[in-house]
Design a protein around this motif. Structure first.
Motif, PDB file in Angstrom:
ATOM      1  N   TYR A  68       0.819  -1.218   0.000  1.00  0.00           N
ATOM      2  CA  TYR A  68       0.000   0.000   0.000  1.00  0.00           C
ATOM      3  C   TYR A  68       0.853   1.268   0.000  1.00  0.00           C
ATOM      4  O   TYR A  68       0.309   2.370   0.075  1.00  0.00           O
ATOM      5  CB  TYR A  68      -0.935  -0.012   1.203  1.00  0.00           C
ATOM      6  CG  TYR A  68      -1.947  -1.133   1.124  1.00  0.00           C
ATOM      7  CD1 TYR A  68      -3.052  -1.046   0.287  1.00  0.00           C
ATOM      8  CD2 TYR A  68      -1.785  -2.293   1.861  1.00  0.00           C
ATOM      9  CE1 TYR A  68      -3.969  -2.077   0.202  1.00  0.00           C
ATOM     10  CE2 TYR A  68      -2.696  -3.341   1.783  1.00  0.00           C
ATOM     11  CZ  TYR A  68      -3.784  -3.219   0.942  1.00  0.00           C
ATOM     12  OH  TYR A  68      -4.685  -4.256   0.849  1.00  0.00           O
ATOM     13  N   GLN A  69       2.186   1.097  -0.064  1.00  0.00           N
ATOM     14  CA  GLN A  69       3.125   2.215  -0.204  1.00  0.00           C
ATOM     15  C   GLN A  69       2.895   3.275   0.874  1.00  0.00           C
ATOM     16  O   GLN A  69       2.585   4.439   0.577  1.00  0.00           O
ATOM     17  CB  GLN A  69       3.016   2.807  -1.613  1.00  0.00           C
ATOM     18  CG  GLN A  69       3.310   1.804  -2.703  1.00  0.00           C
ATOM     19  CD  GLN A  69       3.259   2.380  -4.100  1.00  0.00           C
ATOM     20  OE1 GLN A  69       3.256   3.595  -4.282  1.00  0.00           O
ATOM     21  NE2 GLN A  69       3.233   1.524  -5.109  1.00  0.00           N
ATOM     22  N   LEU A  70       3.065   2.849   2.121  1.00  0.00           N
ATOM     23  CA  LEU A  70       2.844   3.719   3.274  1.00  0.00           C
ATOM     24  C   LEU A  70       4.155   3.995   4.005  1.00  0.00           C
ATOM     25  O   LEU A  70       5.038   3.137   4.043  1.00  0.00           O
ATOM     26  CB  LEU A  70       1.863   3.055   4.250  1.00  0.00           C
ATOM     27  CG  LEU A  70       0.460   2.735   3.728  1.00  0.00           C
ATOM     28  CD1 LEU A  70      -0.306   1.903   4.746  1.00  0.00           C
ATOM     29  CD2 LEU A  70      -0.295   4.019   3.413  1.00  0.00           C
ATOM     30  N   PRO A  71       4.307   5.147   4.644  1.00  0.00           N
ATOM     31  CA  PRO A  71       5.417   5.366   5.569  1.00  0.00           C
ATOM     32  C   PRO A  71       5.247   4.505   6.824  1.00  0.00           C
ATOM     33  O   PRO A  71       4.194   3.901   7.043  1.00  0.00           O
ATOM     34  CB  PRO A  71       5.322   6.863   5.895  1.00  0.00           C
ATOM     35  CG  PRO A  71       4.481   7.452   4.813  1.00  0.00           C
ATOM     36  CD  PRO A  71       3.532   6.374   4.411  1.00  0.00           C
ATOM     37  N   TYR A  72       6.267   4.467   7.671  1.00  0.00           N
ATOM     38  CA  TYR A  72       6.225   3.600   8.851  1.00  0.00           C
ATOM     39  C   TYR A  72       5.072   3.964   9.790  1.00  0.00           C
ATOM     40  O   TYR A  72       4.339   3.094  10.267  1.00  0.00           O
ATOM     41  CB  TYR A  72       7.550   3.684   9.619  1.00  0.00           C
ATOM     42  CG  TYR A  72       8.669   2.890   8.991  1.00  0.00           C
ATOM     43  CD1 TYR A  72       8.640   1.501   8.990  1.00  0.00           C
ATOM     44  CD2 TYR A  72       9.766   3.523   8.419  1.00  0.00           C
ATOM     45  CE1 TYR A  72       9.662   0.768   8.420  1.00  0.00           C
ATOM     46  CE2 TYR A  72      10.795   2.800   7.844  1.00  0.00           C
ATOM     47  CZ  TYR A  72      10.748   1.424   7.852  1.00  0.00           C
ATOM     48  OH  TYR A  72      11.768   0.701   7.282  1.00  0.00           O
ATOM     49  N   ARG A  73       4.895   5.257  10.083  1.00  0.00           N
ATOM     50  CA  ARG A  73       3.856   5.658  11.045  1.00  0.00           C
ATOM     51  C   ARG A  73       2.465   5.296  10.533  1.00  0.00           C
ATOM     52  O   ARG A  73       1.641   4.762  11.278  1.00  0.00           O
ATOM     53  CB  ARG A  73       3.960   7.160  11.325  1.00  0.00           C
ATOM     54  CG  ARG A  73       5.196   7.561  12.135  1.00  0.00           C
ATOM     55  CD  ARG A  73       5.269   9.078  12.258  1.00  0.00           C
ATOM     56  NE  ARG A  73       6.360   9.514  13.123  1.00  0.00           N
ATOM     57  CZ  ARG A  73       7.610   9.680  12.706  1.00  0.00           C
ATOM     58  NH1 ARG A  73       7.939   9.432  11.433  1.00  0.00           N
ATOM     59  NH2 ARG A  73       8.547  10.081  13.544  1.00  0.00           N
ATOM     60  N   GLN A  74       2.197   5.603   9.270  1.00  0.00           N
ATOM     61  CA  GLN A  74       0.887   5.278   8.713  1.00  0.00           C
ATOM     62  C   GLN A  74       0.669   3.770   8.628  1.00  0.00           C
ATOM     63  O   GLN A  74      -0.458   3.292   8.745  1.00  0.00           O
ATOM     64  CB  GLN A  74       0.725   5.911   7.331  1.00  0.00           C
ATOM     65  CG  GLN A  74       0.459   7.404   7.367  1.00  0.00           C
ATOM     66  CD  GLN A  74       1.750   8.215   7.443  1.00  0.00           C
ATOM     67  OE1 GLN A  74       2.743   7.757   7.977  1.00  0.00           O
ATOM     68  NE2 GLN A  74       1.716   9.431   6.912  1.00  0.00           N
ATOM     69  N   THR A  75       1.764   3.019   8.447  1.00  0.00           N
ATOM     70  CA  THR A  75       1.644   1.558   8.424  1.00  0.00           C
ATOM     71  C   THR A  75       1.164   1.039   9.765  1.00  0.00           C
ATOM     72  O   THR A  75       0.287   0.158   9.842  1.00  0.00           O
ATOM     73  CB  THR A  75       2.997   0.925   8.072  1.00  0.00           C
ATOM     74  OG1 THR A  75       3.432   1.388   6.789  1.00  0.00           O
ATOM     75  CG2 THR A  75       2.898  -0.589   8.040  1.00  0.00           C
ATOM     76  N   VAL A  76       1.722   1.570  10.840  1.00  0.00           N
ATOM     77  CA  VAL A  76       1.315   1.144  12.182  1.00  0.00           C
ATOM     78  C   VAL A  76      -0.154   1.494  12.426  1.00  0.00           C
ATOM     79  O   VAL A  76      -0.934   0.670  12.932  1.00  0.00           O
ATOM     80  CB  VAL A  76       2.220   1.802  13.248  1.00  0.00           C
ATOM     81  CG1 VAL A  76       1.695   1.509  14.654  1.00  0.00           C
ATOM     82  CG2 VAL A  76       3.651   1.304  13.095  1.00  0.00           C
ATOM     83  N   GLY A  77      -0.565   2.714  12.074  1.00  0.00           N
ATOM     84  CA  GLY A  77      -1.955   3.098  12.264  1.00  0.00           C
ATOM     85  C   GLY A  77      -2.901   2.263  11.411  1.00  0.00           C
ATOM     86  O   GLY A  77      -3.988   1.869  11.866  1.00  0.00           O
TER      87      GLY A  77
END
Length: 314
Positions: A68-77
């Motif tokens: 989904y091509q997300l940064p680390y923080r957005q991946t956790v959320g």
């Protein structure tokens, strides 16, 4: 000038459904992973902090991040919202822990297939780390900051899944990386096909030691015989290829040797870049190795969902 060939899929309905399934969260988060979210206790407790999340949990989040091509923080959320909707009593790891574990987690390529001897085709491509984009390069030229990594892959022609991979510095010899991939690839290999960059003694020796019967690598145009026919040693595969090319021509040799199956490796490279792009998002080499393997594992999972079965339009 001949017209470009046009191909159409026979199984459009099934292939279309496989493309839809790639966006399904159930494809990327399996129930078995939730059951193994925390590692099993190792008996006697060690001093210091304990590992709270299993490799499967870290790998799942990194795969979500890649797909989904997300940064680390957005991946956790994103992951935590999914876990909450599933009603399971587990927490997603913190983004700093996810980043740290990304440098050490061992990622399985998740390739499946039969135990029969296979035909492995290999190829390599470049992945950009930093530097100017293509537009700026065309306007002003390259700069010293433009840095790349080299991704080498080995594809099973039967399943079209990637069974071996090496991420290296841009200057690593293809034949040297090919030796490592031969050690990685599971099961018996009946034939291996590669382009002329692998036409070196060390790669032939590694393939022969692995017990590969057929080696389809086109020698250079000015290639010479390595071992003459009056030698007591068994003939070298590379010399046999060169003799056949001199006898019947390079075009016929490629067709009869199955060399053209190597295009499946080029197709896998194209699919990799179309889905994940040609740029790496991590900065340290250890994390880049993990990122490449995560993306390949995700690509293998997409391949198992379904591929087009095309025919050529007359």
């Amino acid at each position: 000038m001949s017209k470009k060939a046009i191909y159409r899929p026979r199984n459009w309905k099934a292939y279309n459904q496989s493309l839809v399934q790639r966006g399904s969260l159930t494809v990327w988060i399996e129930e078995d992973v939730i059951a193994k979210w925390h590692p099993e206790p190792e008996g006697k407790r060690k001093r210091g902090g304990q590992v709270q999340y299993s490799d499967q949990a870290i790998e799942t989040l990194l795969m979500l991040r890649a797909v989904y091509q997300l940064p680390y923080r957005q991946t956790v959320g994103f992951a935590q919202s999914i876990l909450d909707l599933m009603g399971v009593d587990v927490k997603a790891p913190d983004y700093t822990l996810l980043c740290k574990r990304g440098a050490t987690v061992a990622v399985d390529l998740d390739a499946t297939g039969s135990d029969d001897a296979k035909h492995l085709v290999i190829d390599s491509t470049g992945l950009k780390i930093c530097g100017e984009g293509e537009w700026k390069v065309r306007q002003y030229g390259y700069s010293k900051r433009r840095t790349w990594r080299k991704l080498h892959i080995g594809v099973n022609t039967e399943t079209q899944q990637i069974e071996a991979t090496v991420l290296s510095e841009a200057g690593l010899d293809d034949a040297e990386a090919g030796k490592v991939m031969l050690e990685q690839a599971p099961g018996e290999i009946e034939q291996i096909s590669a382009d002329g960059a692998y036409d070196k003694r060390k790669f032939y020796q590694a393939a022969t030691q692995r017990g590969i019967k057929h080696i389809a690598i086109p020698p250079r145009k000015d290639a010479k015989i390595w071992q003459h026919g009056n030698s007591r040693q068994p003939p070298l595969p590379r010399d046999e290829n060169l003799r056949l090319i001199r006898k019947s021509g390079r075009k016929k040799w490629k067709r009869e040797s199955g060399y053209h199956q190597r295009s499946l490796a080029e197709t896998a490279v194209f699919r990799f870049k179309m889905i994940f792009g040609n740029t790496m998002s991590t900065r340290t080499f250890d994390r880049q190795v993990t990122e490449a393997r995560i993306k390949i594992a995700a690509l293998n999972r997409m391949t198992r969902l379904g591929l087009p079965n095309c025919y050529r339009v007359a």
